[in-house]
Scaffold this active site. Sequence first.
Site, PDB file in Angstrom:
ATOM      1  N   CYS A  94      18.745   2.767  38.393  1.00  0.00           N
ATOM      2  CA  CYS A  94      16.838   2.390  38.637  1.00  0.00           C
ATOM      3  C   CYS A  94      17.125   2.059  40.352  1.00  0.00           C
ATOM      4  CB  CYS A  94      16.955   1.850  37.719  1.00  0.00           C
ATOM      5  SG  CYS A  94      14.645   1.381  37.991  1.00  0.00           S
ATOM      6  N   CYS A  95      17.566   1.134  40.868  1.00  0.00           N
ATOM      7  CA  CYS A  95      18.017   0.148  41.856  1.00  0.00           C
ATOM      8  C   CYS A  95      18.699   0.977  42.985  1.00  0.00           C
ATOM      9  CB  CYS A  95      18.849  -1.665  41.620  1.00  0.00           C
ATOM     10  SG  CYS A  95      17.787  -2.494  40.400  1.00  0.00           S
ATOM     11  N   CYS A 177      10.725  -6.913  40.994  1.00  0.00           N
ATOM     12  CA  CYS A 177       9.726  -5.331  40.297  1.00  0.00           C
ATOM     13  C   CYS A 177       9.154  -5.853  38.851  1.00  0.00           C
ATOM     14  CB  CYS A 177      10.556  -4.592  39.839  1.00  0.00           C
ATOM     15  SG  CYS A 177      11.142  -3.353  41.478  1.00  0.00           S
ATOM     16  N   CYS A 180      11.435  -6.417  35.585  1.00  0.00           N
ATOM     17  CA  CYS A 180      12.846  -6.808  35.716  1.00  0.00           C
ATOM     18  C   CYS A 180      12.677  -8.139  36.331  1.00  0.00           C
ATOM     19  CB  CYS A 180      13.764  -6.387  36.876  1.00  0.00           C
ATOM     20  SG  CYS A 180      14.447  -4.682  35.861  1.00  0.00           S
ATOM     21  N   CYS A 199      21.039  -6.455  43.288  1.00  0.00           N
ATOM     22  CA  CYS A 199      20.298  -4.767  43.515  1.00  0.00           C
ATOM     23  C   CYS A 199      20.915  -3.718  43.836  1.00  0.00           C
ATOM     24  CB  CYS A 199      18.696  -4.889  43.855  1.00  0.00           C
ATOM     25  SG  CYS A 199      18.048  -5.770  45.734  1.00  0.00           S
TER      26      CYS A 199
HETATM   27  S1  SF4 Z   1      14.600  -3.704  39.929  1.00  0.00           S
HETATM   28 FE1  SF4 Z   1      14.421  -3.555  37.959  1.00  0.00          FE
HETATM   29  S2  SF4 Z   1      12.217  -1.661  37.836  1.00  0.00           S
HETATM   30 FE2  SF4 Z   1      13.453  -2.625  40.201  1.00  0.00          FE
HETATM   31  S3  SF4 Z   1      14.076  -1.296  41.174  1.00  0.00           S
HETATM   32 FE3  SF4 Z   1      16.048  -2.524  40.150  1.00  0.00          FE
HETATM   33  S4  SF4 Z   1      16.242  -1.704  38.039  1.00  0.00           S
HETATM   34 FE4  SF4 Z   1      14.607  -0.491  38.732  1.00  0.00          FE
END
Ligand code: SF4
Length: 204
Positions: A94-95, A177, A180, A199
Amino acid sequence: MRRLTATTGALAEAVERFDRIAIACSFQKEATVVLDLASEIGLEHFDVFTLDTGVLFDETITAWRKTEEHFGITIEGVRGHWPEHLWETDPDACCNARKVVPLRERLDGYDAWVTGLRREQSPTRADTTEISWDAKHELFKVAPLAAWTEKDVWRRIADRGLPYHELHDRGYSSIGCVPCTQPGEGREGRWAGTGKLECGLHAA
Ligand code: SF4
């Protein structure tokens, strides 16, 4: 030669050495101070952007607007891919999709980028230097607050009347975010309980 001061030294050196410099703005307290230091030199030397992950706090959007208003600039929102709920199953992926890839693409063509990293923020940032070669992105990375303490940051914000992210007043020391981020000291509220510390933007 541009005059160097104790606070603007690394940024002023960067402006002397590099033609194209980007500031990556997170709207956390360090970002406000970095922009304030840059404004002493001249914000026209820098392109300012933020990584819009699509799951930012409403308070981050508010801080975005307040920051633009205070410094009289437009801060570009850089968007990557937004895979639905991928943070639940694979936060690293996701990151990568929402932050790492968009950052790499946005930095293409720049000589240097500026971050608000501080050495005391976490063990993973303990070796941060003010200007270093960022092999991952193949450009220089400038961290003008590398040696600053949290107290130094807050003193600058108070002394200069700078706007800052309102979640800092609600126990969030570090803000990312929504899915998280929890309240906590240092970076303990980021990916809490998962073992994930970064991240990937600043990993080698
Ligand atoms: S902090 Fe969480 S929601 Fe944001 S990009 Fe990374 S995994 Fe995804």
